[in-house]
Design an enzyme around this catalytic site. Sequence first.
Site, short mmCIF file in Angstrom:
data_model
loop_
_atom_site.label_atom_id
_atom_site.label_comp_id
_atom_site.label_asym_id
_atom_site.label_seq_id
_atom_site.Cartn_x
_atom_site.Cartn_y
_atom_site.Cartn_z
N GLY A 1 -7.52 -9.27 4.35
CA GLY A 1 -8.46 -9.10 5.44
C GLY A 1 -9.72 -8.42 4.95
N ASP B 1 -12.41 9.65 13.17
CA ASP B 1 -13.29 9.05 12.17
C ASP B 1 -13.28 7.53 12.37
OD1 ASP B 1 -14.95 8.48 10.08
OD2 ASP B 1 -13.51 8.97 8.50
N PHE C 1 0.87 -1.17 0.00
CA PHE C 1 0.00 0.00 0.00
C PHE C 1 0.91 1.22 0.00
CE2 PHE C 1 -2.28 3.35 2.38
CZ PHE C 1 -3.35 3.52 1.52
N HIS D 1 3.02 -2.87 4.34
CA HIS D 1 2.70 -4.25 4.02
C HIS D 1 1.19 -4.36 3.82
CE1 HIS D 1 3.13 -8.46 3.70
NE2 HIS D 1 2.75 -8.79 4.92
N TRP D 2 0.77 -4.95 2.71
CA TRP D 2 -0.66 -5.12 2.43
C TRP D 2 -1.08 -6.51 2.89
CZ3 TRP D 2 -4.65 -2.27 1.87
CH2 TRP D 2 -5.85 -2.81 1.41
#
Length: 269
Positions: free
Chosen positions: A80, A168, A39, A76-77
């Site tokens: 999930g 948020d 990412f 790191h992607w």
Amino acid sequence: MNLKVNWFEYILGDEWIITSAGGATGDAYFAQYNDKKLFLKRNSSPFLAVLSAEGIVPKLMWTKRLENGDVITAQHWLKGRELKPSDMFDYNVAHLLRKIHQSNELLDMLKRLEKKPLLPEEILVDIKSQLVYAGELGNLSVIENALDVLERELPNVQYDHKVVCHCDVNHNNWLITEKEQLFLIDWDGAIIADPAIDIGMLLHWYINEKDWATWLQMYGLELSDHLQIRMKWYVISQTIQSVIWYKSKNHNKEVEHWLNYLQDLLGKP
């Protein structure tokens, strides 16, 4: 392909497939090469490194500065999913939010980034100034009534213990991996303020009021009258700000939704 993506290809190599990850700024991307996934984000805050070290966001792999001064970060992607609204009544959610609010490392970093504690009176002043440019919104009775509540309760929402708030805590910003690791992402709006900002939004949006005491017990707090007043104050103020923002984008359906929500909120004791 735009210039930003070309920069990422220059860093990674042209064998990587780079696609936009969307988002408000348009500066977030996914990169994939075989089974490797990253990412990428342009000009992330230095705050990201501390969030990664604390295990609050996926691991920060590297940071690179480009010739034009832009800074690219790669995380790191992980496989999930986003949490569902029904997932928010969970010990791990309460535990992670408490960890964030109690983190001196996060607080020290925001202070080094020259963030000042946000006070409720400053929020009220900001809302009033925004409404000056929001056309007919400021004349709506529901907005006027909400402002009256914020003014009247202002002396009752003072709270000295300021912490790092995400601001948020929408269920879409909570990610759980296949290995049951929980993360809270999208920290662009982080501030130093009353933790009731985060807690109030989460409880009012996702948790049945009869279960508030139980959720707060998992978090590590008792449900007091003062906390309830503070939570409601911040949810009202955040709802007004949502109405103003959606109105500025001409998203009339969302404007109507949040005005109705505000009306219901004001009707609750």
